[in-house]
Scaffold this active site. Structure first.
Site, PDB file in Angstrom:
ATOM      1  NE  ARG A 136       6.878  11.733  -1.462  1.00  0.00           N
ATOM      2  CZ  ARG A 136       6.465  10.558  -0.985  1.00  0.00           C
ATOM      3  NH1 ARG A 136       6.459   9.480  -1.767  1.00  0.00           N
ATOM      4  NH2 ARG A 136       6.056  10.462   0.266  1.00  0.00           N
TER       5      ARG A 136
ATOM      6  CG  HIS B  58       7.475   6.089 -13.653  1.00  0.00           C
ATOM      7  ND1 HIS B  58       6.809   7.046 -12.922  1.00  0.00           N
ATOM      8  CD2 HIS B  58       7.074   4.889 -13.164  1.00  0.00           C
ATOM      9  CE1 HIS B  58       6.024   6.440 -12.036  1.00  0.00           C
ATOM     10  NE2 HIS B  58       6.160   5.138 -12.161  1.00  0.00           N
TER      11      HIS B  58
ATOM     12  CG  PHE C 153      -2.528   8.055   2.831  1.00  0.00           C
ATOM     13  CD1 PHE C 153      -1.633   7.657   1.843  1.00  0.00           C
ATOM     14  CD2 PHE C 153      -2.600   7.310   3.999  1.00  0.00           C
ATOM     15  CE1 PHE C 153      -0.830   6.534   2.013  1.00  0.00           C
ATOM     16  CE2 PHE C 153      -1.805   6.192   4.171  1.00  0.00           C
ATOM     17  CZ  PHE C 153      -0.917   5.803   3.183  1.00  0.00           C
TER      18      PHE C 153
ATOM     19  CG  MET D 124      -6.852   7.608  -3.167  1.00  0.00           C
ATOM     20  SD  MET D 124      -5.671   8.622  -4.066  1.00  0.00           S
ATOM     21  CE  MET D 124      -4.645   7.392  -4.886  1.00  0.00           C
TER      22      MET D 124
ATOM     23  CB  SER E 173       8.421   6.328  -1.487  1.00  0.00           C
ATOM     24  OG  SER E 173       7.248   5.747  -1.987  1.00  0.00           O
TER      25      SER E 173
ATOM     26  CD1 TRP F 282      -3.742  11.886  -4.274  1.00  0.00           C
ATOM     27  CD2 TRP F 282      -1.814  12.602  -3.388  1.00  0.00           C
ATOM     28  NE1 TRP F 282      -4.039  12.788  -3.278  1.00  0.00           N
ATOM     29  CE2 TRP F 282      -2.881  13.236  -2.722  1.00  0.00           C
ATOM     30  CE3 TRP F 282      -0.489  12.893  -2.990  1.00  0.00           C
ATOM     31  CZ2 TRP F 282      -2.664  14.154  -1.680  1.00  0.00           C
ATOM     32  CZ3 TRP F 282      -0.277  13.797  -1.956  1.00  0.00           C
ATOM     33  CH2 TRP F 282      -1.356  14.416  -1.314  1.00  0.00           C
TER      34      TRP F 282
ATOM     35  CE1 TYR G  79       2.880  12.014  -2.237  1.00  0.00           C
ATOM     36  CE2 TYR G  79       3.894  13.240  -0.434  1.00  0.00           C
ATOM     37  CZ  TYR G  79       3.153  12.160  -0.885  1.00  0.00           C
ATOM     38  OH  TYR G  79       2.684  11.226   0.013  1.00  0.00           O
TER      39      TYR G  79
ATOM     40  CE  LYS H 179       5.096   5.072   8.384  1.00  0.00           C
ATOM     41  NZ  LYS H 179       6.535   5.110   8.606  1.00  0.00           N
TER      42      LYS H 179
ATOM     43  CE  LYS I 105       6.533   3.969  -4.753  1.00  0.00           C
ATOM     44  NZ  LYS I 105       5.343   3.210  -5.254  1.00  0.00           N
TER      45      LYS I 105
HETATM   46  P1  A3P Z   1       5.021   6.563   0.492  1.00  0.00           P
HETATM   47  O1  A3P Z   1       5.713   5.296   0.109  1.00  0.00           O
HETATM   48  O2  A3P Z   1       5.974   7.611   0.999  1.00  0.00           O
HETATM   49  O3  A3P Z   1       3.878   6.358   1.416  1.00  0.00           O
HETATM   50  P2  A3P Z   1       3.601   6.553  -6.902  1.00  0.00           P
HETATM   51  O4  A3P Z   1       2.142   6.531  -7.079  1.00  0.00           O
HETATM   52  O5  A3P Z   1       4.308   7.553  -7.757  1.00  0.00           O
HETATM   53  O6  A3P Z   1       4.196   5.187  -6.973  1.00  0.00           O
HETATM   54  O7  A3P Z   1       3.890   7.106  -5.429  1.00  0.00           O
HETATM   55  C1  A3P Z   1       3.556   6.367  -4.303  1.00  0.00           C
HETATM   56  C2  A3P Z   1       3.692   7.256  -3.088  1.00  0.00           C
HETATM   57  O8  A3P Z   1       2.587   8.191  -3.082  1.00  0.00           O
HETATM   58  C3  A3P Z   1       3.597   6.469  -1.788  1.00  0.00           C
HETATM   59  O9  A3P Z   1       4.410   7.196  -0.844  1.00  0.00           O
HETATM   60  C4  A3P Z   1       2.107   6.577  -1.485  1.00  0.00           C
HETATM   61  O10 A3P Z   1       1.758   6.327  -0.152  1.00  0.00           O
HETATM   62  C5  A3P Z   1       1.871   8.039  -1.877  1.00  0.00           C
HETATM   63  N1  A3P Z   1       0.449   8.331  -2.078  1.00  0.00           N
HETATM   64  C6  A3P Z   1      -0.441   7.714  -2.881  1.00  0.00           C
HETATM   65  N2  A3P Z   1      -1.668   8.244  -2.748  1.00  0.00           N
HETATM   66  C7  A3P Z   1      -1.568   9.225  -1.826  1.00  0.00           C
HETATM   67  C8  A3P Z   1      -2.507  10.145  -1.234  1.00  0.00           C
HETATM   68  N3  A3P Z   1      -3.789  10.130  -1.553  1.00  0.00           N
HETATM   69  N4  A3P Z   1      -2.032  11.020  -0.322  1.00  0.00           N
HETATM   70  C9  A3P Z   1      -0.725  11.042   0.017  1.00  0.00           C
HETATM   71  N5  A3P Z   1       0.197  10.201  -0.498  1.00  0.00           N
HETATM   72  C10 A3P Z   1      -0.211   9.297  -1.414  1.00  0.00           C
END
Ligand code: A3P
Length: 288
Positions: free
Chosen positions: A125, A103, A224, A227, A133, A48, A188, A253, A43
């Protein structure tokens, strides 16, 4: 059909039960020269940065970079769910150089990544947003045990008994070896603050010199919103019996500071104590 198995220990680390059952195949995985690894604590922005790196590798060409879902383009090394190919199986069928997600903490990464001097991009992060998250991810991804209440989950996170173990050691261990091992260590919050600056860092690290209009294109493709709307990036192609996006969307979010709408004053004080202790032996710092 996956179900909420209890976590199982892999060495000193609790892990999703299904993943732990496949551990031998992960431990013996052969990384090859030129393979590129994205490693994160869950998370922290894995998807991203994966999308960014994949676009950089393909010169911003969305046609080639959108050739499949993110989990097909960047296989998840320790992934294993009954009825689906494991991450190791997917990777073994690909010709190196491969682009790999994991991970795993430093001490549990298969030896071959170190032996072959693979490049590693790590994204960290702040732990409050990571925890929030992760809590919502536990709720929606049913391979995890039931997270319980937010307060119960917060205590598990602090104790390091969630899947992939303690957040602090994971982040600090990669930080400690980042120069020794040629690791690109990103945050992040930095990507949120200035995505193009961080895209350029990725380009430099993997030796890609792309013109400004391509950087702009990559930036636009990895916001965000972009994606969240992109079925090749938002995990909507995973069956809802595994990830139920009606409970909580994968692209939830995408901000810094959402923890403020989850933590009580008491939880925040408890967490600050934990954070202070965790960070007492490192110069690594986070923005909240
Ligand atoms: P939130 O749950 O706080 O929204 P991972 O890919 O490591 O599982 O992380 C997921 C987290 O990254 C989620 O956070 C997701 O919304 C956020 N995320 C994914 N793509 C993103 C983007 N383009 N910009 C900002 N946050 C992003």
């Amino acid at each position: 059909m996956a179900s909420r198995l209890p976590l199982k220990m892999v060495g000193d680390m609790p892990l999703i039960g299904y993943f732990a059952d496949n551990w031998e195949n992960v431990k013996n995985f052969q990384a090859e020269e030129g393979d590129l690894l994205i490693d994160t604590y869950p998370k922290s922005g894995t998807t991203w940065i994966s999308e960014i790196v994949d676009l950089v590798l393909h010169d911003g060409e969305t046609k080639t970079s959108q050739r499949g879902a993110i989990y097909e383009r960047v296989p998840f090394l320790e992934f294993a769910i009954p009825g689906m190919p494991t991450g190791a199986e997917q990777l073994n069928e690909m010709k190196p150089p491969r682009f790999i997600k994991s991970h795993l903490p430093v001490h549990l990464l298969p030896e071959s990544f170190w032996e072959k001097n693979c490049k590693i991009i790590y994204v960290a992060r702040n732990p409050k947003d990571t925890l929030v998250s992760y809590y919502h991810f536990y709720r929606m991804a049913v391979v995890h045990p039931d997270p319980g209440t937010f307060d119960e989950f917060l205590h598990q996170f602090i104790k390091g008994t969630v899947s992939y173990g303690p957040w602090g050691a994971h982040n600090k261990d990669f930080w400690k070896i980042r120069h020794q091992r040629d690791i690109l260590y990103l945050f992040y919050e930095d990507i949120l603050e200035d995505p193009k600056r961080e895209i350029r860092k990725v380009m430099k690290y993997i030796g890609k010199d792309l013109p400004e209009d391509v950087v702009e294109k990559i930036y636009k493709r990895t916001t965000f919103k972009a994606m969240k709307d992109n079925s090749m990036a938002n995990y909507s192609t995973i069956p809802s019996s595994i990830m139920d996006q009606n409970i909580s969307p994968f692209m939830r979010k995408g901000t810094c500071g959402d923890w403020k709408s989850h933590f009580t004053v008491a939880q925040n004080e408890l967490f600050d104590e934990y954070y202070k202790k965790e960070m007492s032996d490192t110069d690594l710092t986070f923005r909240f």
